[in-house]
Design a protein around this motif. Sequence first.
Motif, PDB file in Angstrom:
ATOM      1  N   PHE A  53       0.856  -1.178   0.000  1.00  0.00           N
ATOM      2  CA  PHE A  53       0.000   0.000   0.000  1.00  0.00           C
ATOM      3  C   PHE A  53       0.896   1.233   0.000  1.00  0.00           C
ATOM      4  CE2 PHE A  53      -3.107  -3.036   1.352  1.00  0.00           C
ATOM      5  CZ  PHE A  53      -4.338  -2.493   1.031  1.00  0.00           C
ATOM      6  N   VAL A  54       0.428   2.304  -0.617  1.00  0.00           N
ATOM      7  CA  VAL A  54       1.188   3.538  -0.729  1.00  0.00           C
ATOM      8  C   VAL A  54       0.445   4.656  -0.009  1.00  0.00           C
ATOM      9  CG1 VAL A  54       2.086   5.256  -2.350  1.00  0.00           C
ATOM     10  CG2 VAL A  54       2.154   2.829  -2.940  1.00  0.00           C
ATOM     11  N   ARG A  55       1.147   5.357   0.871  1.00  0.00           N
ATOM     12  CA  ARG A  55       0.550   6.546   1.502  1.00  0.00           C
ATOM     13  C   ARG A  55       0.977   7.792   0.752  1.00  0.00           C
ATOM     14  NH1 ARG A  55       1.519  10.097   6.370  1.00  0.00           N
ATOM     15  NH2 ARG A  55       3.283   8.826   6.986  1.00  0.00           N
ATOM     16  N   ALA A  56       2.198   7.855   0.328  1.00  0.00           N
ATOM     17  CA  ALA A  56       2.752   8.992  -0.418  1.00  0.00           C
ATOM     18  C   ALA A  56       2.371  10.301   0.260  1.00  0.00           C
ATOM     19  CB  ALA A  56       2.313   8.941  -1.874  1.00  0.00           C
ATOM     20  N   SER A  57       1.761  11.210  -0.473  1.00  0.00           N
ATOM     21  CA  SER A  57       1.396  12.522   0.080  1.00  0.00           C
ATOM     22  C   SER A  57      -0.051  12.564   0.538  1.00  0.00           C
ATOM     23  CB  SER A  57       1.623  13.600  -0.979  1.00  0.00           C
ATOM     24  OG  SER A  57       2.981  13.642  -1.331  1.00  0.00           O
ATOM     25  N   GLN A  58      -0.655  11.417   0.714  1.00  0.00           N
ATOM     26  CA  GLN A  58      -2.071  11.369   1.051  1.00  0.00           C
ATOM     27  C   GLN A  58      -2.259  11.392   2.565  1.00  0.00           C
ATOM     28  OE1 GLN A  58      -4.517   8.918  -1.708  1.00  0.00           O
ATOM     29  NE2 GLN A  58      -2.524   8.032  -2.134  1.00  0.00           N
ATOM     30  N   TRP A  59      -2.070  12.563   3.133  1.00  0.00           N
ATOM     31  CA  TRP A  59      -2.249  12.729   4.560  1.00  0.00           C
ATOM     32  C   TRP A  59      -2.446  14.200   4.854  1.00  0.00           C
ATOM     33  CZ3 TRP A  59       1.008  15.971   7.169  1.00  0.00           C
ATOM     34  CH2 TRP A  59       2.172  16.334   6.489  1.00  0.00           C
ATOM     35  N   ASP A  60      -2.970  14.473   6.007  1.00  0.00           N
ATOM     36  CA  ASP A  60      -2.939  15.818   6.563  1.00  0.00           C
ATOM     37  C   ASP A  60      -2.608  15.652   8.041  1.00  0.00           C
ATOM     38  OD1 ASP A  60      -5.330  15.212   7.905  1.00  0.00           O
ATOM     39  OD2 ASP A  60      -6.567  16.315   6.504  1.00  0.00           O
ATOM     40  N   TYR A  61      -2.849  16.629   8.844  1.00  0.00           N
ATOM     41  CA  TYR A  61      -2.441  16.545  10.249  1.00  0.00           C
ATOM     42  C   TYR A  61      -3.240  15.524  11.043  1.00  0.00           C
ATOM     43  CZ  TYR A  61       0.135  20.670   8.997  1.00  0.00           C
ATOM     44  OH  TYR A  61       0.999  21.535   8.381  1.00  0.00           O
ATOM     45  N   GLU A  62      -4.419  15.181  10.548  1.00  0.00           N
ATOM     46  CA  GLU A  62      -5.300  14.290  11.295  1.00  0.00           C
ATOM     47  C   GLU A  62      -5.673  13.005  10.573  1.00  0.00           C
ATOM     48  OE1 GLU A  62      -8.598  16.875  11.977  1.00  0.00           O
ATOM     49  OE2 GLU A  62      -7.601  17.930  13.609  1.00  0.00           O
ATOM     50  N   ARG A  63      -5.376  12.885   9.289  1.00  0.00           N
ATOM     51  CA  ARG A  63      -5.839  11.732   8.519  1.00  0.00           C
ATOM     52  C   ARG A  63      -4.725  11.151   7.652  1.00  0.00           C
ATOM     53  NH1 ARG A  63     -10.726  15.075   6.120  1.00  0.00           N
ATOM     54  NH2 ARG A  63      -8.897  16.326   5.763  1.00  0.00           N
ATOM     55  N   VAL A  64      -4.871   9.851   7.371  1.00  0.00           N
ATOM     56  CA  VAL A  64      -3.981   9.165   6.429  1.00  0.00           C
ATOM     57  C   VAL A  64      -4.841   8.356   5.453  1.00  0.00           C
ATOM     58  CG1 VAL A  64      -2.000   9.004   7.976  1.00  0.00           C
ATOM     59  CG2 VAL A  64      -3.686   7.190   7.976  1.00  0.00           C
ATOM     60  N   THR A  65      -4.279   8.138   4.276  1.00  0.00           N
ATOM     61  CA  THR A  65      -4.932   7.323   3.259  1.00  0.00           C
ATOM     62  C   THR A  65      -3.878   6.452   2.600  1.00  0.00           C
ATOM     63  OG1 THR A  65      -6.579   9.040   2.819  1.00  0.00           O
ATOM     64  CG2 THR A  65      -6.289   7.360   1.124  1.00  0.00           C
ATOM     65  N   TYR A  66      -4.146   5.147   2.546  1.00  0.00           N
ATOM     66  CA  TYR A  66      -3.259   4.188   1.897  1.00  0.00           C
ATOM     67  C   TYR A  66      -3.997   3.589   0.697  1.00  0.00           C
ATOM     68  CZ  TYR A  66      -0.860   4.412   6.399  1.00  0.00           C
ATOM     69  OH  TYR A  66      -0.217   4.836   7.518  1.00  0.00           O
ATOM     70  N   ASP A  67      -3.319   3.523  -0.441  1.00  0.00           N
ATOM     71  CA  ASP A  67      -3.923   2.963  -1.651  1.00  0.00           C
ATOM     72  C   ASP A  67      -3.107   1.789  -2.170  1.00  0.00           C
ATOM     73  OD1 ASP A  67      -6.173   4.618  -1.976  1.00  0.00           O
ATOM     74  OD2 ASP A  67      -4.956   6.196  -2.898  1.00  0.00           O
ATOM     75  N   TYR A  68      -3.818   0.848  -2.735  1.00  0.00           N
ATOM     76  CA  TYR A  68      -3.221  -0.320  -3.378  1.00  0.00           C
ATOM     77  C   TYR A  68      -3.817  -0.387  -4.772  1.00  0.00           C
ATOM     78  CZ  TYR A  68      -1.777  -5.218  -3.983  1.00  0.00           C
ATOM     79  OH  TYR A  68      -1.198  -6.392  -4.428  1.00  0.00           O
ATOM     80  N   LYS A  69      -2.977  -0.339  -5.788  1.00  0.00           N
ATOM     81  CA  LYS A  69      -3.430  -0.360  -7.177  1.00  0.00           C
ATOM     82  C   LYS A  69      -3.568  -1.798  -7.644  1.00  0.00           C
ATOM     83  CE  LYS A  69      -2.084   1.377 -11.727  1.00  0.00           C
ATOM     84  NZ  LYS A  69      -1.055   2.147 -12.450  1.00  0.00           N
ATOM     85  N   GLN A 115      -8.326   4.090   4.951  1.00  0.00           N
ATOM     86  CA  GLN A 115      -8.195   5.415   5.540  1.00  0.00           C
ATOM     87  C   GLN A 115      -8.181   5.307   7.060  1.00  0.00           C
ATOM     88  OE1 GLN A 115     -11.793   6.709   3.457  1.00  0.00           O
ATOM     89  NE2 GLN A 115     -10.578   8.382   2.611  1.00  0.00           N
ATOM     90  N   GLY A 116      -7.634   6.312   7.674  1.00  0.00           N
ATOM     91  CA  GLY A 116      -7.627   6.370   9.129  1.00  0.00           C
ATOM     92  C   GLY A 116      -7.501   7.792   9.594  1.00  0.00           C
ATOM     93  N   TYR A 117      -7.753   7.990  10.888  1.00  0.00           N
ATOM     94  CA  TYR A 117      -7.616   9.327  11.453  1.00  0.00           C
ATOM     95  C   TYR A 117      -6.927   9.238  12.806  1.00  0.00           C
ATOM     96  CZ  TYR A 117     -11.757   8.126  14.209  1.00  0.00           C
ATOM     97  OH  TYR A 117     -12.634   7.504  15.065  1.00  0.00           O
ATOM     98  N   ALA A 118      -6.273  10.325  13.167  1.00  0.00           N
ATOM     99  CA  ALA A 118      -5.517  10.377  14.415  1.00  0.00           C
ATOM    100  C   ALA A 118      -6.462  10.546  15.592  1.00  0.00           C
ATOM    101  CB  ALA A 118      -4.512  11.519  14.377  1.00  0.00           C
ATOM    102  N   VAL A 119      -6.369   9.636  16.557  1.00  0.00           N
ATOM    103  CA  VAL A 119      -7.137   9.780  17.796  1.00  0.00           C
ATOM    104  C   VAL A 119      -6.293  10.501  18.852  1.00  0.00           C
ATOM    105  CG1 VAL A 119      -8.677   7.833  17.391  1.00  0.00           C
ATOM    106  CG2 VAL A 119      -6.513   7.459  18.586  1.00  0.00           C
ATOM    107  N   GLU A 120      -4.987  10.538  18.610  1.00  0.00           N
ATOM    108  CA  GLU A 120      -4.076  11.352  19.437  1.00  0.00           C
ATOM    109  C   GLU A 120      -2.817  11.599  18.622  1.00  0.00           C
ATOM    110  OE1 GLU A 120      -1.608   8.644  22.422  1.00  0.00           O
ATOM    111  OE2 GLU A 120      -3.755   8.246  22.641  1.00  0.00           O
TER     112      GLU A 120
END
Length: 121
Positions: free
Chosen positions: A27-43, A58-63
């Motif tokens: 899975f690739v995260r690359a630049s797919q994030w912000d301060y509270e969220r991440v996104t991983y993609d698999y082609k 996808q996921g989000y920061a709980v802390e």
Amino acid sequence: MKILDTGIEDLLVDLKPLDNGMEKANFVRASQWDYERVTYDYKVGSPEENITYYIRVQGYAVEGDVDKGDAVIKLLTPLLGKHYYPHGIEYGENEEFPETLVKRATGIIQNAKTNIEPFAK
């Protein structure tokens, strides 16, 4: 389309082992994030002309903070999407996906889960 009952949804994992485990599962995260969220993609390639499928976790920061690398991420239900050239990816419930693709996607997510589950909180 949501890929249900994979066991990855609702896992809580520190960002660094999550990144490593997802990368190990291709899975690739690359630049797919912000301060509270991440996104991983698999082609996922397809024999269909001009069609590519993607598995998205996808996921989000709980802390903590993703940018600082100290976040604890809660994962969401994985998605299966279909890329339509040149318009983009559709994850809608009205999309049709071959059953073999859904089974393959579930197996790929299970592989990722195996990599990250030892680090789950």
